[in-house]
Design an enzyme around this catalytic site. Structure first.
Site, PDB file in Angstrom:
ATOM      1  N   ASP A 101       0.701  -1.177  -0.035  1.00 29.89           N
ATOM      2  CA  ASP A 101       0.079   0.027  -0.111  1.00 29.89           C
ATOM      3  C   ASP A 101       0.870   1.403   0.026  1.00 29.89           C
ATOM      4  O   ASP A 101       2.060   1.165   0.457  1.00 29.89           O
ATOM      5  CB  ASP A 101      -1.032   0.067   1.185  1.00 29.89           C
ATOM      6  CG  ASP A 101      -1.822  -1.389   1.349  1.00 29.89           C
ATOM      7  OD1 ASP A 101      -2.141  -1.742   0.331  1.00 29.89           O
ATOM      8  OD2 ASP A 101      -2.275  -1.323   2.350  1.00 29.89           O
TER       9      ASP A 101
HETATM   10  N1  URA Z   1      -1.314  -6.064   3.836  1.00 30.36           N
HETATM   11  C1  URA Z   1      -1.803  -4.759   4.007  1.00 30.36           C
HETATM   12  O1  URA Z   1      -2.705  -4.440   4.485  1.00 30.36           O
HETATM   13  N2  URA Z   1      -1.142  -3.713   3.049  1.00 30.36           N
HETATM   14  C2  URA Z   1       0.203  -3.928   2.617  1.00 30.36           C
HETATM   15  O2  URA Z   1       0.770  -3.057   2.335  1.00 30.36           O
HETATM   16  C3  URA Z   1       0.701  -5.157   2.726  1.00 30.36           C
HETATM   17  C4  URA Z   1      -0.068  -6.216   3.404  1.00 30.36           C
END
Ligand code: URA
Length: 237
Positions: A101
């Site tokens: 993310d």
């Molecule tokens: N899980 C999440 O919620 N975000 C990420 O960036 C990676 C795994």
């Protein structure tokens, strides 16, 4: 190889565009401007464009320390793509072997080898990913057992595959999972009634984020790291 063909392959331009670049005096061969596309180049020659040395590389395997504020996709009208952190003249044939993310930091693998990245992202191969998780509220003693048993996420029919959580301090945990569902870690802790405030990926399978890399830095993977995902003996599985 002819210089104009070399430029087409390195820069992804047409023969006509390569000729135009050469005519404009933008290309140096061994520190001298060359304008003729028929000039021959070999492995020993250095070809430069905009002060960057151009090379015809084989398959690429890169580890990047992704900082906050970059997205793991080619386009996002709002945030920069993490590809801009690479000093590559072209990245249209590269892709992320598993995304993070925009606010997550840590290990991202980048490649142009689709079969290799499939082994990381496909649920069939159960490639583990380890995250350091900062939580808003104190960690409860039941989290580890629930994560091990699988957690039913919102809008999902099946619980998550068994994961391993190790508590580090009151608000910090290390979590290892073998899937990569959308926002999985945040959704797992949301289902447990907590909130992820900081997320950092430490490793993917046997590949661990290099301690010498600063956020935004990257390096090529070693042969050992590449093969840890895809052992030669399993090449045509
Ligand atoms: N899980 C999440 O919620 N975000 C990420 O960036 C990676 C795994």
């Amino acid at each position: 190889m002819r210089l104009d063909k070399f430029l087409c392959d390195c820069l992804g331009v047409t023969r006509k565009e390569a000729t135009k670049l050469l005519k404009s005096g933008a290309i140096e061969l061994n520190q001298k401007t060359v304008k003729s596309g028929s000039t021959k180049v070999s492995d020993q020659d250095s070809v430069c464009w905009q002060e960057r040395e151009l090379t015809l590389k084989g398959p690429r395997y890169i580890m990047l320390y992704k900082p906050e504020g970059f997205v793991c996709s080619h386009e996002d009208g709002f945030n920069h793509t993490a590809f801009v952190l690479l000093d590559e003249v072209r990245y249209d044939d590269l892709h992320f072997a598993g995304r993070l993310d925009v606010d997550t930091t840590g290990l991202v693998l980048i490649t142009d080898d689709g079969q290799w990245s499939h082994r990381i992202t496909s649920p069939k191969h159960k490639c583990s990913k380890t995250y350091l998780v900062e939580l808003a509220d104190p960690i409860q003693s039941h989290y580890a057992t629930e994560i091990e048993q699988g957690i039913l996420l919102r809008n999902e029919k099946e619980p998550t595959k068994p994961g391993v959580m190790e508590q580090i301090d009151l608000h910090t945990a290390r979590l290892t999972i073998s899937e990569g569902k959308y926002h999985q870690v945040k959704r797992m802790f949301a289902a447990l009634g907590n909130k992820v405030e900081g997320l950092h990926r430490e490793s993917i399978g046997a590949i661990t984020l290099d301690q010498d890399l600063e956020p935004g830095e990257y390096r090529d993977l070693t042969e050992q790291e590449i093969l840890s995902v895809w052992p030669r003996s399993k090449e045509h599985e």
